[in-house]
Design a protein around this motif. Structure first.
Motif, PDB file in Angstrom:
ATOM      1  N   GLY A 293      41.211  -9.016-110.342  1.00  0.00           N
ATOM      2  CA  GLY A 293      41.738  -7.894-111.150  1.00  0.00           C
ATOM      3  C   GLY A 293      42.708  -7.054-110.312  1.00  0.00           C
ATOM      4  O   GLY A 293      42.712  -6.999-109.112  1.00  0.00           O
ATOM      5  N   GLU A 294      43.773  -6.310-111.103  1.00  0.00           N
ATOM      6  CA  GLU A 294      44.721  -5.689-110.249  1.00  0.00           C
ATOM      7  C   GLU A 294      45.190  -4.399-111.274  1.00  0.00           C
ATOM      8  O   GLU A 294      45.388  -4.628-112.424  1.00  0.00           O
ATOM      9  N   VAL A 295      45.274  -3.516-110.816  1.00  0.00           N
ATOM     10  CA  VAL A 295      45.838  -2.150-111.443  1.00  0.00           C
ATOM     11  C   VAL A 295      46.719  -1.508-110.835  1.00  0.00           C
ATOM     12  O   VAL A 295      46.368  -0.993-109.175  1.00  0.00           O
ATOM     13  N   SER A 296      47.823  -1.179-111.259  1.00  0.00           N
ATOM     14  CA  SER A 296      48.969  -0.390-110.057  1.00  0.00           C
ATOM     15  C   SER A 296      49.112   0.726-110.912  1.00  0.00           C
ATOM     16  O   SER A 296      49.405   1.026-112.099  1.00  0.00           O
TER      17      SER A 296
ATOM     18  N   LYS B 220      37.021 -13.069-103.277  1.00  0.00           N
ATOM     19  CA  LYS B 220      37.366 -12.243-104.791  1.00  0.00           C
ATOM     20  C   LYS B 220      37.781 -11.140-104.682  1.00  0.00           C
ATOM     21  O   LYS B 220      37.001 -10.150-104.172  1.00  0.00           O
ATOM     22  N   VAL B 221      38.940 -10.803-104.840  1.00  0.00           N
ATOM     23  CA  VAL B 221      39.431  -9.312-104.531  1.00  0.00           C
ATOM     24  C   VAL B 221      40.227  -8.761-105.789  1.00  0.00           C
ATOM     25  O   VAL B 221      40.801  -9.194-106.826  1.00  0.00           O
ATOM     26  N   ALA B 222      39.749  -7.305-105.887  1.00  0.00           N
ATOM     27  CA  ALA B 222      40.402  -6.642-106.961  1.00  0.00           C
ATOM     28  C   ALA B 222      41.088  -5.467-106.247  1.00  0.00           C
ATOM     29  O   ALA B 222      40.777  -5.190-105.097  1.00  0.00           O
ATOM     30  N   LEU B 223      42.359  -5.226-106.815  1.00  0.00           N
ATOM     31  CA  LEU B 223      43.175  -4.334-106.025  1.00  0.00           C
ATOM     32  C   LEU B 223      43.825  -3.100-106.916  1.00  0.00           C
ATOM     33  O   LEU B 223      43.960  -3.404-108.170  1.00  0.00           O
ATOM     34  N   LEU B 224      43.542  -1.920-106.419  1.00  0.00           N
ATOM     35  CA  LEU B 224      44.122  -0.858-106.948  1.00  0.00           C
ATOM     36  C   LEU B 224      45.304  -0.270-105.845  1.00  0.00           C
ATOM     37  O   LEU B 224      45.074   0.151-104.911  1.00  0.00           O
ATOM     38  N   HIS B 225      46.454  -0.289-106.407  1.00  0.00           N
ATOM     39  CA  HIS B 225      47.676  -0.037-105.623  1.00  0.00           C
ATOM     40  C   HIS B 225      48.791   0.598-106.223  1.00  0.00           C
ATOM     41  O   HIS B 225      48.570   0.911-107.460  1.00  0.00           O
ATOM     42  N   PHE B 226      49.807   1.057-105.564  1.00  0.00           N
ATOM     43  CA  PHE B 226      51.176   1.639-106.173  1.00  0.00           C
ATOM     44  C   PHE B 226      52.252   1.191-105.588  1.00  0.00           C
ATOM     45  O   PHE B 226      53.159   1.141-106.330  1.00  0.00           O
ATOM     46  N   SER B 227      52.259   0.568-104.210  1.00  0.00           N
ATOM     47  CA  SER B 227      53.487  -0.112-103.970  1.00  0.00           C
ATOM     48  C   SER B 227      53.699  -1.413-104.581  1.00  0.00           C
ATOM     49  O   SER B 227      52.699  -2.060-105.154  1.00  0.00           O
ATOM     50  N   LEU B 228      55.083  -1.829-104.573  1.00  0.00           N
ATOM     51  CA  LEU B 228      55.370  -3.120-105.156  1.00  0.00           C
ATOM     52  C   LEU B 228      54.994  -4.353-104.106  1.00  0.00           C
ATOM     53  O   LEU B 228      54.986  -4.192-102.970  1.00  0.00           O
ATOM     54  N   LEU B 229      54.296  -5.138-104.729  1.00  0.00           N
ATOM     55  CA  LEU B 229      53.666  -6.492-103.811  1.00  0.00           C
ATOM     56  C   LEU B 229      54.980  -7.404-103.812  1.00  0.00           C
ATOM     57  O   LEU B 229      55.593  -7.380-104.585  1.00  0.00           O
TER      58      LEU B 229
END
Length: 341
Positions: free
Chosen positions: A275-278, A256-265
């Motif tokens: 969970g995901e926050v861009s 189970k992965v939560a992700l904080l990113h800025f690039s487009l997937l």
């Protein structure tokens, strides 16, 4: 701005030796009378903070810095004129009558004048603006700092040692102040102990000297331990070029992965995230939202919180410093999760 009655009540609570949480432009602070050893001890106890980890004293804009510091060098005067009120903490030699408890037993003291209107109103009301409020971040020691009043409530609940929480909305800057050591400026020069919104080049523009990196004799300072600002979920920082591959690998191993990113997937991705926050790739906007994002992602029950590596460069140093410390205890977590399936 908070109603006058709330500010006056908060000032009375501080004067009685109890604690008040209040907003600053950086994060929310857990405040107590800096000259009351019992109040200072309450801060350390409530946060479960080591007693040798110094606090920052917050003062009103009109405060007499000479009351707190044994010596106020010209560099400090210039920087106060340039950046106060604002997110810059100056470490100066502590005046002999200031209790050593607030400085973690050191002969120096950290001073800051915050710009948030609620903080300024409180500091002006407390002892008619002549007092100082010791205020580390209003959270348990080592945890993610709070940038809203609700974050403070989440940390401390109904603990009676916290007499009041002043709500001033979400902190504008979002990460803690820059800390500059000037306590040894005559012998060592200025030393940047913790990066923040105000960068080294901005400081150099004012005093004509680029701050040095911390040396072995530098004073201890708030938020400079290897592990700090950390959520409960292990954090791993992953370069952009390996981000999607790492997510796929963890997905294939049923993590189970939560992700904080800025690039487009990739639009065709088939990765299920807990969970995901861009966040927008701007240092100021990213810093403003960082702790909210970390706190929200910490609540989704993930095995790991993947953070896309942010850009390098001076404007990102404050953000990268916080992320590096948040991820300190998560080193190697991705490899362990894959190997332990």
């Amino acid at each position: 701005m908070k109603p006058v009655d709330d500010i006056q009540e908060a000032a009375r609570i501080l004067e009685s030796g109890r604690l008040v949480a209040f907003p600053t432009e950086t994060v929310y602070g857990l405040g107590g009378d800096a000259e009351n050893p019992a109040a200072v001890a309450s801060i350390f106890a409530l946060k479960n903070r080591p007693a040798d980890h110094p606090l920052i004293v917050h003062v009103a804009p009109e405060a007499d810095i000479g009351y707190w510091a044994a010596h106020v060098p010209d560099e400090a005067v210039s920087l106060m004129k340039a950046f106060w009120p604002g997110p810059l903490t100056l470490i100066l030699k502590r005046a002999a009558h200031i209790p050593p408890d607030v400085a973690g037993g050191q002969d120096s003291v950290g001073l800051r004048c915050p710009s948030h209107p609620v903080a300024q109103a409180l500091l002006r009301a407390f002892r008619q603006g002549k007092g100082g409020v010791a205020a580390p971040s209003a959270n348990r020691f080592g945890h993610v700092s709070p940038t809203t009043a609700q974050h403070v409530r989440d940390e401390f609940g109904e603990d009676a040692r916290l007499g009041m929480i002043l709500d001033g909305g979400q902190s504008e800057v979002g990460i803690e102040s820059t800390i500059l050591d000037l306590s040894r400026v005559d012998s060592v020069g200025p030393v940047l102990l913790r990066p923040g919104k105000i960068g080294a080049s901005q400081i150099a523009d004012v005093i004509g000297v680029m701050p040095k990196a911390p040396d072995g004799t530098a004073p201890r300072a708030s938020g400079t331990l290897a592990s700090h600002y950390a959520p409960g979920t292990p954090v791993a920082i992953v370069p952009s070029k390996r981000l999607f591959q790492t997510l796929e690998l963890l997905e294939n191993h049923h993590r189970k992965v939560a992700l904080l990113h800025f690039s487009l997937l990739p639009a065709e991705r088939k990765i299920a995230l807990a969970g995901e926050v861009s966040l927008y790739c701007s240092p100021d906007i990213y810093a403003h939202q960082l702790y909210v994002a970390l706190r929200n992602l910490d609540m989704v029950g993930a095995d790991v919180l993947i953070v896309e590596e942010t850009p390098q460069g001076e404007t990102w140093k404050g953000v990268n410093d916080r992320l590096r410390r948040a991820a300190y205890n998560g080193q190697g977590v991705v490899e362990r999760l894959i190997a332990s399936e």
